[in-house]
Design a protein around this motif. Structure first.
Motif, PDB file in Angstrom:
ATOM      1  N   LYS A  69       0.817  -1.214   0.000  1.00 31.48           N
ATOM      2  CA  LYS A  69       0.000   0.000   0.000  1.00 31.48           C
ATOM      3  C   LYS A  69       0.844   1.254   0.000  1.00 31.48           C
ATOM      4  O   LYS A  69       0.335   2.346  -0.191  1.00 31.48           O
ATOM      5  N   ILE A  70       2.147   1.097   0.259  1.00 30.06           N
ATOM      6  CA  ILE A  70       3.021   2.265   0.347  1.00 30.06           C
ATOM      7  C   ILE A  70       4.055   2.287  -0.774  1.00 30.06           C
ATOM      8  O   ILE A  70       4.223   3.272  -1.471  1.00 30.06           O
ATOM      9  N   TYR A  71       4.743   1.158  -0.955  1.00 29.71           N
ATOM     10  CA  TYR A  71       5.829   1.142  -1.934  1.00 29.71           C
ATOM     11  C   TYR A  71       5.418   0.399  -3.192  1.00 29.71           C
ATOM     12  O   TYR A  71       4.734  -0.619  -3.136  1.00 29.71           O
ATOM     13  N   GLU A  72       5.901   0.941  -4.309  1.00 28.98           N
ATOM     14  CA  GLU A  72       5.582   0.302  -5.567  1.00 28.98           C
ATOM     15  C   GLU A  72       6.611  -0.780  -5.866  1.00 28.98           C
ATOM     16  O   GLU A  72       7.804  -0.509  -5.843  1.00 28.98           O
ATOM     17  N   PRO A  73       6.198  -1.998  -6.160  1.00 25.00           N
ATOM     18  CA  PRO A  73       7.181  -3.051  -6.412  1.00 25.00           C
ATOM     19  C   PRO A  73       7.856  -2.840  -7.774  1.00 25.00           C
ATOM     20  O   PRO A  73       7.188  -2.507  -8.751  1.00 25.00           O
ATOM     21  N   PRO A  74       9.187  -2.992  -7.859  1.00 31.05           N
ATOM     22  CA  PRO A  74       9.855  -2.858  -9.159  1.00 31.05           C
ATOM     23  C   PRO A  74       9.688  -4.140  -9.974  1.00 31.05           C
ATOM     24  O   PRO A  74       9.362  -5.195  -9.435  1.00 31.05           O
TER      25      PRO A  74
END
Lengths: 321, 325
Positions: B304-309
């Protein structure tokens, strides 16, 4: 419960102002089938096969050229306007494009209440309760969130849920769904299919699902009717039709469905296709499928094959008679 | 022989639409490459940015759009198509990159004969006489198994059936022997039985001319039939890229898994189709973190916070999900 006997719908083409048209487009040609309470029947066909026209005739949204449709032993094609109006709550339809079948200027609350206002004597409060109950039933929760919205504020899947809610509002005995998921995204389709299945199981209503996608029909229906250019080419249990299609057109249809599995898709044998679907304005002589059929014989070019019973199924092909 | 080298490389591409409601981030940081002779599929639902991506490659985007950042490199010369002037781009369209659109009726000129329409591109790119071009047009139509090709060239689009029209569009796309073909939903407007024939034709042409293909579609079924590699797009981002066999057998991203389970097939028994809850997000205000997190069954706090690469899990297989790696 539902008996469709020899229904025909011919549309006149190139009508002159005086006198009758000489050409007819035979959109639905001599279709017969029965559906008992709790049956689920799929009508499969490509564009122009007459599947939607047939559905409209069954609900008497358009007048057929000839034929009889019995609904609970009442010939609905003989009923007057008032009588058919009284029967409407019992037979409902879900259309392909939910945006086109919802009034864009009315709130969801109004759209769903209208059904009760017209056909029942419930009070305003009772109607609101029923509407909330309906929204919950079709998975639009919390219902309060949807009551005051307009159709354009909903997603495609949610709109189709509203259409389904409206169709089941008065506990119909017959529900016709015309391409219920074609306008929806793949990830949303599954939800609507499952909702239709839940409703079917819960109410045991008679279902007619129209689709060009035989794989979808397999997942919803027990029996199926395969149509090609207005004619019924095969009818029977869907499992049997898919496992061992009899009519060469059904074989072609099944062998051409894309399979989302590269291993199966690239190994399977394809029936070779020859040419496009002919125009209904100028159908081929004899069997309509003969120009594309790999087994076509001399007989096929002369006369349309009659329906014969093979292995609990009806099929119209000279290979079996 | 070229299988290992690239024909096209898109890196870190951002495409936006300016609308009255705000900026739509239709393509948001997308990178992928297509090899020589490879069939690459871009799969996504409506609004996922798949068509925008394809149209960016040939620079046929609508006026309210702009390529904000990124490179589109065409090999072997390393031309950056993003920076190419329009005049130079015209020489690439049709000649180097062919295009097939979804609806043949809107693509074909209704008041121009079929033969003249096909000849137009041949005259422009190959600088040959109109009679020569028309002769080539007939040959192309024959190649696409159109009966009475010499008669069809004199007809107008409305006189042909849907399948025939789409074959004419394919003939136009391959008329100047492009090395790369971009097909945007090439069979969506066609009936199933006709679709099968057109796909078969397309597959044979690609093998015969050793063309690369970028197929844009929502239909996982047709991808399984003809493509080598697939990119799954969702809300302007690539969620997973992989070899078709691997991706269908062992999908890694929850969205890919959901998508594959949502397709009804005749090989599944009843009640097995599962949809993905919710619906695709609005791209003016996409969700923070992973774009798929509001619909994901495996969501946890990090999503919900970080975008997965997009990370490489094995050779040419990439996944953007915190569950993987």
């Amino acid at each position: 419960m539902l008996r469709v006997i020899d229904v025909k719908k011919y549309f006149p083409v190139g009508t002159r102002i005086f006198g009758k048209s000489r050409h007819y487009l035979k959109a639905v040609d001599s279709i017969s089938f029965n559906a008992f309470q709790g049956d689920s029947i799929g009508i499969v066909g490509e564009s122009g096969s007459g599947k939607t026209t047939l559905a409209r005739v069954i609900l008497r949204l358009i007048e057929p050229t000839s034929g009889e449709v019995y609904f609970n032993n009442i010939n609905i094609l003989k009923l007057g306007r008032r009588e058919i109006w009284k029967l409407r709550p019992k037979m409902q339809m879900v259309f392909q494009d939910p945006m086109a079948s919802l009034n864009p200027r009315k709130k969801i609350k109004q759209i769903l209440s209208q059904v009760f206002e017209i056909h029942t004597n419930l009070t305003r409060q009772e109607i609101l309760e029923r509407v909330i109950e309906l929204l919950e039933k079709v998975g639009l929760t919390p219902p309060e969130l949807f009551l005051d919205r307009y159709p354009h504020e909903l997603s495609g899947g949610q709109r189709q849920r509203i259409c389904i809610a409206r169709a089941i509002a008065l506990n119909p005995e017959l529900l016709i769904a015309d391409e219920p998921v074609s306008a929806l995204d793949v990830s949303v389709r599954g939800q609507i299919v499952n909702l239709l299945l839940d409703i079917y199981e819960q109410y045991r209503i008679t279902y007619i699902v129209i689709s060009h996608d035989i794989a979808l029909i397999k997942n919803i229906c027990k029996n199926a009717l395969v149509m090609y250019l207005g004619k019924m080419v095969e009818r029977g249990e869907i499992e049997k039709i898919i496992n061992e299609p009899l009519h060469p057109y059904t074989q072609l249809l099944i062998s051409t469905i894309p399979i989302p599995d590269p291993e199966i898709a690239r190994k399977r044998k394809r029936v070779s296709v020859i040419g496009d679907i002919p125009s209904l304005l100028n159908p081929p002589r004899g069997c309509y499928f003969h120009p594309r059929c790999p087994y076509s014989m001399d007989k096929c070019r002369l006369e349309y094959p009659p329906l014969v019973e093979v292995d609990d199924r009806l099929v119209s092909c000279y290979l079996y008679s | 022989m070229f299988s290992s080298s690239k024909i096209l490389e898109v890196s870190n591409l951002y495409v936006q639409y300016l609308t009255l409601q705000g900026i739509v981030k239709a393509v948001d940081g997308v990178s992928f490459s297509v090899g020589w002779g490879e069939s690459f599929a871009i799969v996504g639902e409506s609004g996922s940015g798949k068509s925008t991506l394809a149209f960016s490659v040939i620079r046929l985007l609508p006026e309210n759009s702009r390529i904000v950042n990124g490179k589109i490199l065409l090999y072997p010369e390393n031309i950056d198509l993003v920076k190419l002037p329009e005049e130079e781009m015209r020489k690439i369209r049709g000649r180097r990159i062919g295009m097939i659109f979804q609806d043949p009726m809107t693509f074909l000129n209704p008041v121009m004969r079929i033969g003249d329409q096909i000849a137009e591109a041949i005259i422009y790119h190959q600088k040959c006489s109109p009679t020569e071009a028309k002769r080539k047009a007939v040959k192309l139509l024959e190649k696409l198994r159109i009966p009475d090709a010499s008669d069809v060239v004199n007809r107008y689009p409305h006189q042909l059936s849907g399948g025939m029209k789409q074959r004419v569009v394919i003939a136009m796309a391959i008329s100047c022997n492009p090395q790369l073909l971009i097909a945007d939903e090439p069979t969506t407007a066609l009936d199933v039985t006709v679709q099968a024939e057109v796909l078969e034709l397309l597959k044979n042409l690609i093998n015969e001319y050793n063309m690369s293909l970028i197929l844009v579609t929502h239909d996982l079924g047709i991808v399984a039939e003809i493509c080598d590699r697939v990119a799954i797009m969702y809300a302007g981002k690539i969620m997973e890229i992989g070899d078709v066999y691997r991706l269908y057998k062992n999908p890694k991203h929850p969205y890919t898994i959901g998508l594959l389970n949502a397709v009804p097939t005749i090989y599944k028994s009843k009640n097995e189709i599962a949809g993905i809850k919710g619906s695709p997000p609005n791209l003016i205000n996409p969700p923070i973190g992973c774009r798929f997190h509001p619909r994901c069954p495996y969501v946890f706090d990090k999503c919900k916070i970080y975008e997965p690469p997009l990370i490489e899990i094995s050779k040419s297989n990439y996944v953007a999900c915190w569950l993987v790696g």
